[in-house]
Design a protein around this motif. Structure first.
Motif, PDB file in Angstrom:
ATOM      1  N   MET A  29       0.838  -1.213   0.000  1.00  0.00           N
ATOM      2  CA  MET A  29       0.000   0.000   0.000  1.00  0.00           C
ATOM      3  C   MET A  29       0.872   1.262   0.000  1.00  0.00           C
ATOM      4  O   MET A  29       1.786   1.386   0.808  1.00  0.00           O
ATOM      5  N   MET A  30       0.543   2.133  -0.897  1.00  0.00           N
ATOM      6  CA  MET A  30       1.327   3.380  -0.949  1.00  0.00           C
ATOM      7  C   MET A  30       0.868   4.364   0.120  1.00  0.00           C
ATOM      8  O   MET A  30      -0.307   4.404   0.466  1.00  0.00           O
ATOM      9  N   LYS A  31       1.792   5.171   0.600  1.00  0.00           N
ATOM     10  CA  LYS A  31       1.405   6.234   1.533  1.00  0.00           C
ATOM     11  C   LYS A  31       0.907   7.421   0.701  1.00  0.00           C
ATOM     12  O   LYS A  31       1.170   7.502  -0.500  1.00  0.00           O
ATOM     13  N   THR A  32       0.246   8.367   1.385  1.00  0.00           N
ATOM     14  CA  THR A  32      -0.371   9.477   0.648  1.00  0.00           C
ATOM     15  C   THR A  32       0.637  10.235  -0.212  1.00  0.00           C
ATOM     16  O   THR A  32       0.363  10.533  -1.376  1.00  0.00           O
ATOM     17  N   ASN A  33       1.805  10.530   0.354  1.00  0.00           N
ATOM     18  CA  ASN A  33       2.751  11.310  -0.458  1.00  0.00           C
ATOM     19  C   ASN A  33       3.281  10.485  -1.637  1.00  0.00           C
ATOM     20  O   ASN A  33       3.532  11.012  -2.714  1.00  0.00           O
ATOM     21  N   GLU A  34       3.389   9.159  -1.444  1.00  0.00           N
ATOM     22  CA  GLU A  34       3.818   8.309  -2.561  1.00  0.00           C
ATOM     23  C   GLU A  34       2.750   8.304  -3.653  1.00  0.00           C
ATOM     24  O   GLU A  34       3.046   8.322  -4.838  1.00  0.00           O
ATOM     25  N   THR A  35       1.500   8.266  -3.215  1.00  0.00           N
ATOM     26  CA  THR A  35       0.374   8.295  -4.155  1.00  0.00           C
ATOM     27  C   THR A  35       0.444   9.562  -5.004  1.00  0.00           C
ATOM     28  O   THR A  35       0.287   9.522  -6.219  1.00  0.00           O
ATOM     29  N   GLN A  36       0.683  10.666  -4.342  1.00  0.00           N
ATOM     30  CA  GLN A  36       0.752  11.946  -5.059  1.00  0.00           C
ATOM     31  C   GLN A  36       1.919  11.952  -6.042  1.00  0.00           C
ATOM     32  O   GLN A  36       1.783  12.429  -7.167  1.00  0.00           O
ATOM     33  N   THR A  37       3.038  11.407  -5.615  1.00  0.00           N
ATOM     34  CA  THR A  37       4.205  11.368  -6.507  1.00  0.00           C
ATOM     35  C   THR A  37       3.895  10.493  -7.707  1.00  0.00           C
ATOM     36  O   THR A  37       4.194  10.848  -8.851  1.00  0.00           O
ATOM     37  N   PHE A  38       3.280   9.347  -7.439  1.00  0.00           N
ATOM     38  CA  PHE A  38       2.937   8.442  -8.536  1.00  0.00           C
ATOM     39  C   PHE A  38       2.010   9.152  -9.528  1.00  0.00           C
ATOM     40  O   PHE A  38       2.206   9.094 -10.747  1.00  0.00           O
ATOM     41  N   LEU A  39       1.024   9.843  -8.984  1.00  0.00           N
ATOM     42  CA  LEU A  39       0.076  10.564  -9.837  1.00  0.00           C
ATOM     43  C   LEU A  39       0.811  11.587 -10.707  1.00  0.00           C
ATOM     44  O   LEU A  39       0.542  11.715 -11.906  1.00  0.00           O
ATOM     45  N   LYS A  40       1.752  12.279 -10.104  1.00  0.00           N
ATOM     46  CA  LYS A  40       2.514  13.289 -10.872  1.00  0.00           C
ATOM     47  C   LYS A  40       3.228  12.622 -12.054  1.00  0.00           C
ATOM     48  O   LYS A  40       3.256  13.151 -13.148  1.00  0.00           O
ATOM     49  N   PHE A  41       3.794  11.446 -11.794  1.00  0.00           N
ATOM     50  CA  PHE A  41       4.480  10.730 -12.878  1.00  0.00           C
ATOM     51  C   PHE A  41       3.494  10.388 -13.998  1.00  0.00           C
ATOM     52  O   PHE A  41       3.787  10.559 -15.176  1.00  0.00           O
ATOM     53  N   VAL A  42       2.341   9.905 -13.592  1.00  0.00           N
ATOM     54  CA  VAL A  42       1.344   9.522 -14.607  1.00  0.00           C
ATOM     55  C   VAL A  42       0.860  10.771 -15.351  1.00  0.00           C
ATOM     56  O   VAL A  42       0.716  10.752 -16.587  1.00  0.00           O
ATOM     57  N   GLN A  43       0.659  11.841 -14.607  1.00  0.00           N
ATOM     58  CA  GLN A  43       0.198  13.077 -15.259  1.00  0.00           C
ATOM     59  C   GLN A  43       1.244  13.601 -16.240  1.00  0.00           C
ATOM     60  O   GLN A  43       0.904  14.172 -17.273  1.00  0.00           O
ATOM     61  N   ALA A  44       2.487  13.367 -15.920  1.00  0.00           N
ATOM     62  CA  ALA A  44       3.543  13.791 -16.847  1.00  0.00           C
ATOM     63  C   ALA A  44       3.425  13.030 -18.166  1.00  0.00           C
ATOM     64  O   ALA A  44       3.807  13.511 -19.221  1.00  0.00           O
ATOM     65  N   ILE A  45       2.857  11.840 -18.111  1.00  0.00           N
ATOM     66  CA  ILE A  45       2.697  11.035 -19.331  1.00  0.00           C
ATOM     67  C   ILE A  45       1.450  11.455 -20.110  1.00  0.00           C
ATOM     68  O   ILE A  45       1.487  11.664 -21.313  1.00  0.00           O
ATOM     69  N   VAL A  46       0.333  11.569 -19.413  1.00  0.00           N
ATOM     70  CA  VAL A  46      -0.951  11.753 -20.131  1.00  0.00           C
ATOM     71  C   VAL A  46      -1.508  13.178 -20.060  1.00  0.00           C
ATOM     72  O   VAL A  46      -2.523  13.469 -20.687  1.00  0.00           O
ATOM     73  N   GLY A  47      -0.835  14.032 -19.319  1.00  0.00           N
ATOM     74  CA  GLY A  47      -1.352  15.392 -19.137  1.00  0.00           C
ATOM     75  C   GLY A  47      -2.147  15.461 -17.841  1.00  0.00           C
ATOM     76  O   GLY A  47      -2.833  14.505 -17.477  1.00  0.00           O
ATOM     77  N   GLU A  48      -2.027  16.618 -17.198  1.00  0.00           N
ATOM     78  CA  GLU A  48      -2.602  16.752 -15.856  1.00  0.00           C
ATOM     79  C   GLU A  48      -4.098  16.451 -15.807  1.00  0.00           C
ATOM     80  O   GLU A  48      -4.594  15.779 -14.912  1.00  0.00           O
ATOM     81  N   GLU A  49      -4.814  16.921 -16.844  1.00  0.00           N
ATOM     82  CA  GLU A  49      -6.274  16.770 -16.802  1.00  0.00           C
ATOM     83  C   GLU A  49      -6.718  15.345 -17.104  1.00  0.00           C
ATOM     84  O   GLU A  49      -7.884  15.005 -16.953  1.00  0.00           O
ATOM     85  N   ASN A  50      -5.793  14.504 -17.503  1.00  0.00           N
ATOM     86  CA  ASN A  50      -6.184  13.144 -17.888  1.00  0.00           C
ATOM     87  C   ASN A  50      -5.773  12.061 -16.897  1.00  0.00           C
ATOM     88  O   ASN A  50      -5.837  10.872 -17.221  1.00  0.00           O
ATOM     89  N   ALA A  51      -5.369  12.462 -15.744  1.00  0.00           N
ATOM     90  CA  ALA A  51      -5.097  11.474 -14.695  1.00  0.00           C
ATOM     91  C   ALA A  51      -5.486  12.102 -13.366  1.00  0.00           C
ATOM     92  O   ALA A  51      -5.197  13.269 -13.119  1.00  0.00           O
ATOM     93  N   THR A  52      -6.148  11.337 -12.561  1.00  0.00           N
ATOM     94  CA  THR A  52      -6.624  11.905 -11.299  1.00  0.00           C
ATOM     95  C   THR A  52      -6.729  10.831 -10.226  1.00  0.00           C
ATOM     96  O   THR A  52      -6.888   9.641 -10.540  1.00  0.00           O
ATOM     97  N   ASN A  53      -6.639  11.278  -8.995  1.00  0.00           N
ATOM     98  CA  ASN A  53      -7.004  10.377  -7.894  1.00  0.00           C
ATOM     99  C   ASN A  53      -8.149  10.998  -7.100  1.00  0.00           C
ATOM    100  O   ASN A  53      -8.376  10.649  -5.952  1.00  0.00           O
ATOM    101  N   ASP A  54      -8.822  11.928  -7.748  1.00  0.00           N
ATOM    102  CA  ASP A  54      -9.953  12.584  -7.091  1.00  0.00           C
ATOM    103  C   ASP A  54     -10.968  11.526  -6.655  1.00  0.00           C
ATOM    104  O   ASP A  54     -11.404  10.692  -7.455  1.00  0.00           O
ATOM    105  N   ARG A  55     -11.330  11.600  -5.414  1.00  0.00           N
ATOM    106  CA  ARG A  55     -12.197  10.598  -4.799  1.00  0.00           C
ATOM    107  C   ARG A  55     -13.526  10.448  -5.554  1.00  0.00           C
ATOM    108  O   ARG A  55     -14.012   9.341  -5.777  1.00  0.00           O
ATOM    109  N   ALA A  56     -14.095  11.576  -5.954  1.00  0.00           N
ATOM    110  CA  ALA A  56     -15.418  11.526  -6.596  1.00  0.00           C
ATOM    111  C   ALA A  56     -15.309  10.986  -8.017  1.00  0.00           C
ATOM    112  O   ALA A  56     -16.152  10.192  -8.455  1.00  0.00           O
TER     113      ALA A  56
END
Ligand SMILES: Cc1cc2nc3c(=O)[nH]c(=O)nc-3n(C[C@H](O)[C@H](O)[C@H](O)COP(=O)(O)OP(=O)(O)OC[C@H]3O[C@@H](n4cnc5c(N)ncnc54)[C@H](O)[C@@H]3O)c2cc1C
Ligand code: SF4
Ligand code: SF4
Lengths: 374, 475
Positions: free
Chosen positions: B1-28
């Motif tokens: 299980m990733m910790k919150t800051n790891e989750t955010q870092t992972f998301l940043k990496f993914v967003q760098a690939i697909v663009g910020e608006e195309n990757a999210t961990n928004d709960r809703a």
């Protein structure tokens, strides 16, 4: 709505996503229906996705607001296109726009409202109109005892006054005596659609009092949003509520000179899907111009993109949606796009100007007024 | 299980690939992918991220990253599989929403093929193929579903019995390690039009697993002709057995494009396009048939069909013209009305299986028996039979349906009991196979397939050693 009733409706959604497109077989074309889904793309912006969000809120799994939550919930124009399609197909009672209004109400109770919507509520509190305008739109009753009262609405008073002007001139041309309210307050539509139900109550009480006091028998609306709100949210005042186009179809001996103009008619969501008024605007318009039908019309019309508090909160999206409609009108061979709603007109006109494709935008009453011989 | 800051870092990496608006961990946003109508079997669960790549290079980079971090990935094309197949099993999963990849890469009228990306729906494709008087092989699913995902699932039965069941010719798939494999002739040349000839049938090998083997980014499928000559018949029968000989004749002589035997209270309503008809007055089962073909052949087929109808023991039903038109549209023009079955009681459950025509009546009897045993009333029990292969005329898709009120939690329990009993009983009775690798079906099956089960597991281990392709439902 009771919690159980809401959950039951949510559980009935089959996630088939047929609500995202217009019926395929009549045109054999893939025609999207849900503006917010098309623009934003994530499932959260389509009806079935929003239902899941609502479920998680009700079941306590979603307990914090987030940017995505606010965007997904408040970028829905409440246009009802999804519902019309869903009920055609499944006949299961999933009254989507009502559910989405409930969702907003629930969110407002939790304090999860958009600031721009709260600002509108503030403006209304201060000025009694949704735009916070301090001046008064100039209109005088021609007879304080007239049977007809014209409820103008905030948008026609402050953003597209040419519609109100046209309506008043039509009354005059027909020699119809009318009243306007000395102190017309916002009908509360924008508050009710954005979940701020409590804030709307005072407005409704005031308007009911004023209308009762006027003694009018018929209230005419050029704004379908106001009309729908009076129909749906106001108590029965014992008066007849009619849309301008309904009122016009009743006028006998309308002497009009048909304009040499190819127009497409845009069904406003509140007028069409909410109130079922499809024929009258077409009948009136046919008298004054050459009408071209667009691919998505009536129950399956594409929304102009401005309703449900979207114009104020997500203008870029609202304009995109309107541009899509303008393209469709162009494709239908129209030189003008005509609606029967000030809110539609405002957004469509802005989009037409932005797009620069030379599409003119009118309200039905404007064309009628123009074509009425003096 | 990733910790919150790891989750955010992972998301940043993914967003760098697909663009910020195309990757999210928004709960809703994640919540909106959490459940489908099969939730009585596959409980709701949120993915941790939703990622919307635009092309295969982005898919590749996201998969490699996920593989490195051992994060489960659920490819999602349109999410309408009605079996919980895109609902995460594991915590922390990525839902890879491929709907932005919706290009029709090619329609080749000479080869009668279409090459599509995952987000292309049957409606989108048909709109374009119709110009060439061609159509894809349709499932009875709403035309909002992905062509690629439907074919890749390899569970397709189709609304035209003459299409056979191998519509996929070749595809391109990104594996968890970032390698791209191409199957069939696509692997050798720019011509993706032939399935075989490069070693084993790899096109088939990667399909129909619980979870997936990778992410298919492009698929080439067959298209079929649309004929102008068409005729529709509805013939009523009082039981399932009587029409089987008739169905066999139709299939064996390759006479009808669409053949469906349904009961008069469920799918027939979608086939006719209305709830509003005295269906209860019809014979209990209705065989719906569509004959089509070129001039000369069409008339000859039709003549034979009519002679078979005469000897079938059924009653020709006179339906309004619009029912016939709807059946044509639903069969050969993409289904929209089949979703009406959700309106019968609010939800639908079925076990879909392949088996021989000769067992039709036995499947039906077993369906009714098991349903009654677990407390499902008789009037909730429905049936659908669709022959799908001319070759020997025997292979059929069967659907043992139960329409129910989805908001009735107690009924969900009954259905789970039904499934548990019925899977075993059907295996005992004899089936060719299951329609889909859905929850609960693979386990009892693997018990019976001997060493093949081991080979299967090892095959997946090689392809996906970190088990990131959402296989949690089984292996
Ligand atoms: C009323 C109704 C009737 C139906 N009737 C039929 C029918 O007659 N015949 C039939 O075949 N189906 C039928 N279905 C089922 C449904 O249409 C198919 O299961 C569907 O095509 C697959 O769903 P999807 O396209 O939305 O794919 P998804 O739901 O997006 O995906 C399905 C599965 O494929 C995987 N997947 C998706 N995209 C990819 C990809 N690019 N690469 C690798 N894996 C991927 C997913 O992870 C998941 O496991 C019916 C559905 C409904 C609602
Ligand atoms: S709202 Fe209706 S049409 Fe839309 S996905 Fe749900 S059941 Fe289907
Ligand atoms: S009401 Fe309109 S914008 Fe909202 S989900 Fe339905 S179709 Fe989309």
């Amino acid at each position: 709505m009771e919690r159980e009733e809401i959950l039951s409706a949510i559980y009935h959604c089959a996630k088939c996503k047929l609500c995202s497109i217009a019926s395929f077989h009549p045109s054999e074309e893939w025609l999207p229906l849900c503006p917010s889904g098309e623009f934003y793309g994530y499932q959260a912006f389509y009806a079935p996705g929003k239902l899941e969000i609502f479920r998680e809120i009700l079941e306590g799994e979603l307990s914090e607001p987030s940017e995505g939550l606010l965007k997904a919930v408040y970028s829905c124009t409440l246009c009802g296109a999804c519902y019309e399609k869903c009920k055609q197909i499944t006949s299961v009672e999933i009254r989507l726009p009502e559910l989405f209004e409930e969702l907003r109400e629930e969110m407002v109770k939790k304090g999860w409202a958009l600031n721009v919507h709260k600002d509108i509520a503030k403006k209304i509190k201060e000025t009694r109109n949704a735009y916070g305008e301090k001046y008064k739109y100039e209109a005088e009753s021609t007879d304080r005892n007239a049977d007809v009262l014209y409820y103008i609405g905030c948008t026609a008073r402050y953003r597209v006054p040419e519609i109100a002007d046209a309506m008043l001139q039509i009354f005059d041309k027909f020699g119809i005596k009318y009243q306007v309210m000395d102190d017309e307050w916002c009908c509360g539509s924008v508050l009710l659609r954005t979940g701020q139900v409590e804030e709307a109550k005072e407005l409704m009480e005031h308007n009911v009092e004023e209308i009762k006091r006027s003694g009018a028998k018929t209230v005419v609306f050029t704004c379908p949003g106001c009309l729908m709100t009076f129909e749906k949210n106001y108590p029965d005042m014992g008066v007849e509520l009619v849309h301008s186009t309904q009122f016009l179809t009743r006028l006998k001996g309308m002497k009009v000179k048909k304009l040499d103009m190819e127009v497409a008619y845009h069904d406003p969501c509140h007028l069409g899907r909410d109130l079922g008024i499809y024929e009258e605007p077409r009948a009136v318009l046919k008298e004054v111009a050459n009408v071209k039908e667009m691919k998505r019309e009536r129950e399956q019309a594409w929304c102009c993109g401005s309703g449900g508090g979207v114009k104020s909160a997500f203008d870029e999206f609202a304009l995109w949606s309107a541009v899509e409609r303008i393209k469709e009108a162009k494709e239908a061979g129209a030189e003008a796009l005509v609606s029967a709603c000030p809110f539609c007109k405002r957004n469509l006109r802005e989009a037409a100007e932005k797009e620069g494709k030379g599409m003119k935008v009118y309200d039905v009453v404007e064309l009628v007024n123009r074509s009425l011989e003096e | 299980m990733m910790k919150t800051n790891e989750t955010q870092t992972f998301l940043k990496f993914v967003q760098a690939i697909v663009g910020e608006e195309n990757a999210t961990n928004d709960r809703a946003i994640c919540a909106s992918y959490s459940r489908d109508q099969h939730w009585h079997f596959v409980p709701a669960k949120n993915p941790a991220y939703v990622v919307r790549p635009a092309n295969k290079e982005e898919v590749r980079k996201v998969l490699m990253l996920a593989n490195k971090e051992k994060i489960p990935v659920i490819p999602y094309s349109t999410g309408i599989n009605v079996r919980g197949l895109t609902i995460p099993v594991h915590k922390g999963s990525i839902l890879l929403d491929l709907s932005r990849m919706n290009r029709i890469m090619e329609i080749n009228p000479e080869m009668k093929t279409a090459t599509v990306e995952p987000g292309v729906t049957f409606g989108m494709l048909l709109e374009k193929t119709m110009k060439y008087k061609l159509r894809p092989a349709f499932p009875d699913a709403p035309l909002t579903v992905s062509v690629l995902a439907n074919y890749y699932l390899r569970g397709i039965y189709q609304t035209s019995a003459v299409d056979g069941h191998d519509h996929t010719l070749s595809y391109e798939m990104v594996l968890p390690n970032g390698e791209i494999i191409k199957t069939g002739s696509r692997s050798l040349s720019e011509m993706p039009y032939f399935r075989y000839g490069v070693g084993p049938d790899f096109t088939g090998l990667f399909c129909a697993h619980p979870g997936t083997c990778g992410v298919v980014t492009e698929l080439t499928a067959k298209l079929y002709r649309l004929y102008d000559n068409r005729k529709v018949y509805f013939v009523g029968f009082d039981d399932v057995n009587t029409p089987t000989k008739f169905i066999y004749n139709l299939m064996n002589d390759e006479l009808a494009a669409s053949i469906r035997l349904v009961d008069n209270q469920s799918w027939l309503k979608g086939i006719c396009g209305t709830f509003d008809y005295a269906y209860e007055k019809l014979p209990k089962f209705v065989l719906c048939m569509l004959v089509e073909g070129v001039d000369g052949i069409f008339e000859a087929k039709d003549k034979l069909v009519r002679s078979y109808i005469k000897e079938s023991g059924g009653k020709v039903l006179e339906f309004p013209e619009e029912f016939k038109r709807t059946f044509e549209e639903e069969s050969l023009g993409g289904a929209e009305k089949s979703s009406m079955v959700f309106g019968l009681r609010g939800n639908y459950h079925c076990i879909g299986l392949y088996g021989p025509l000769t067992l039709a009546a036995k499947y039906y009897d077993l369906h009714e028996k098991t349903a009654l045993e677990v407390g499902i009333p008789k009037d909730h029990v429905h049936f659908y039979l669709n022959p799908i292969y001319n070759f020997h005329g025997q292979l059929c898709y069967f659907e043992l349906d139960i329409f129910y009120d989805g908001s009735d939690l107690g009924f969900g329990e009954k259905l789970r009991n039904y499934n548990q009993k019925q899977f075993q009983r059907l295996l005992d009775l004899g089936i060719y196979g299951w329609f889909r690798p859905y929850a609960g079906i693979i386990e009892p099956t693997v018990d019976r397939i001997g060493y093949l089960g081991e080979v299967w597991k090892n095959f997946l281990k090689v392809l996906d050693p970190n088990k990131i392709m959402n296989r949690g439902k089984l292996f």
